[in-house]
Design a protein around this motif. Structure first.
Motif, PDB file in Angstrom:
ATOM      1  N   CYS A 188       0.766  -1.233  -0.208  1.00  0.00           N
ATOM      2  CA  CYS A 188      -0.142  -0.100  -0.032  1.00  0.00           C
ATOM      3  C   CYS A 188       0.856   1.208   0.149  1.00  0.00           C
ATOM      4  O   CYS A 188       1.727   1.318   0.650  1.00  0.00           O
ATOM      5  N   TYR A 189       0.619   2.215  -0.806  1.00  0.00           N
ATOM      6  CA  TYR A 189       1.145   3.594  -1.079  1.00  0.00           C
ATOM      7  C   TYR A 189       1.106   4.326   0.543  1.00  0.00           C
ATOM      8  O   TYR A 189       1.711   5.344   0.504  1.00  0.00           O
ATOM      9  N   GLU A 190       0.021   4.062   1.053  1.00  0.00           N
ATOM     10  CA  GLU A 190      -0.157   4.892   2.463  1.00  0.00           C
ATOM     11  C   GLU A 190       0.423   4.112   3.424  1.00  0.00           C
ATOM     12  O   GLU A 190       0.437   4.285   4.750  1.00  0.00           O
ATOM     13  N   CYS A 197      -4.851   0.257   2.751  1.00  0.00           N
ATOM     14  CA  CYS A 197      -5.832   1.464   2.728  1.00  0.00           C
ATOM     15  C   CYS A 197      -7.203   0.850   1.582  1.00  0.00           C
ATOM     16  O   CYS A 197      -8.186   1.484   1.775  1.00  0.00           O
ATOM     17  N   GLY A 198      -6.921   0.123   0.672  1.00  0.00           N
ATOM     18  CA  GLY A 198      -8.353  -0.219  -0.220  1.00  0.00           C
ATOM     19  C   GLY A 198      -8.281   0.792  -1.286  1.00  0.00           C
ATOM     20  O   GLY A 198      -9.100   0.532  -2.162  1.00  0.00           O
ATOM     21  N   LYS A 199      -7.651   1.900  -1.203  1.00  0.00           N
ATOM     22  CA  LYS A 199      -8.048   3.068  -2.087  1.00  0.00           C
ATOM     23  C   LYS A 199      -6.689   3.256  -3.171  1.00  0.00           C
ATOM     24  O   LYS A 199      -7.126   3.929  -4.296  1.00  0.00           O
ATOM     25  N   CYS A 200      -5.648   3.181  -2.812  1.00  0.00           N
ATOM     26  CA  CYS A 200      -4.425   3.635  -3.488  1.00  0.00           C
ATOM     27  C   CYS A 200      -4.317   2.510  -4.799  1.00  0.00           C
ATOM     28  O   CYS A 200      -4.913   1.597  -4.766  1.00  0.00           O
ATOM     29  N   CYS A 203      -2.951  -0.761  -3.888  1.00  0.00           N
ATOM     30  CA  CYS A 203      -4.099  -1.774  -3.275  1.00  0.00           C
ATOM     31  C   CYS A 203      -5.099  -2.383  -4.255  1.00  0.00           C
ATOM     32  O   CYS A 203      -5.686  -3.350  -3.846  1.00  0.00           O
TER      33      CYS A 203
HETATM   34 ZN    ZN Z   1      -3.292   1.498  -0.195  1.00  0.00          ZN
END
Ligand code: ZN
Length: 221
Positions: A188-190, A197-200, A203
């Motif tokens: 994950c980039y976060e 995060c499920g959003k990047c 992910c």
């Molecule tokens: Zn992520």
């Protein structure tokens, strides 16, 4: 079987590589190297060290390339820069200039000193996200360059080269480590391990691949 050095970040790709190397050669022949290059999340380096230890590799080395941030800028190293990535667009701003060339060169120098001639790296061009140094042409050319540079014969293994993310999950499942990789690795980039995060973009790619593989597996069962 010969010893091998795995370029290891603690992410899904390199952990899958590590598991494959361990399954094929056993922990006594598998060494890992992690690069601390000022990535956004220092946790990445710690996690890589922890996974290497858990898996009982023959040796683990962290190489610091602190100066990398002084000579190039990108969203992976700059916490303040938002990640921008459009599927199908040119190189995303998470691209780190020359990273795989730098890492493979340093890994090969280190390997040679340890009497290791085989290297493994988890690059893939199937879910090509615009990173030129993930292409097979680069890996082949780098292999030749290392041989010429150091006057010996290295073999760079890139077992994920032509695998999609779904195929990579299938490989992890075959190796009996799908759950481990899912829970333990960080892509994950976060900087959030596991499902992230499920959003990047990273992910999303990881989740889409896992979903596709699990759907396929369910259909087969
Ligand atoms: Zn992520």
């Amino acid at each position: 079987m010969e010893p091998i050095l795995v370029v290891f970040s603690g992410g899904q790709d390199s952990t899958t590589c590590l598991m494959k190397a361990l399954a094929e050669r056993g922990p006594g022949l598998v060494h890992t190297v992690t690069f601390a290059y000022g990535q956004r999340h220092a946790l990445e380096v710690e996690l890589a060290e922890a996974i290497a230890k858990e898996q009982g590799v023959a040796s683990h080395k962290t190489i610091r390339v602190d100066w990398y941030r002084d000579i190039t800028r990108n969203a992976l190293m700059d916490k303040g820069t938002p990640i921008a990535w459009e599927p199908g667009a040119a190189t995303p701003n998470t691209f780190v200039e020359g990273r795989n060339a730098l890492f493979l060169l340093a890994a090969a120098i280190y390997a040679k000193g340890k009497g290791i001639r085989e290297l493994m790296i988890g690059v893939s061009e199937a879910d090509y996200s615009g990173y030129p140094d993930c292409r097979e042409a680069f890996v082949k050319s780098m292999n030749q360059t290392l041989n010429l540079a150091m006057g010996c014969t290295f073999v760079i293994h890139a077992p994920l080269q032509h695998l999609t993310k779904a195929q990579e999950w299938a490989l992890a499942d075959e190796l009996g480590c799908l759950d481990y990789i899912r829970a333990r690795t960080l892509t994950c980039y976060e900087g959030i391990p596991g499902d992230g995060c499920g959003k990047c973009p990273s992910c999303k790619l990881r989740a889409a691949g896992l979903e596709a593989y699990l759907r396929l597996k369910g259909a087969r069962a």
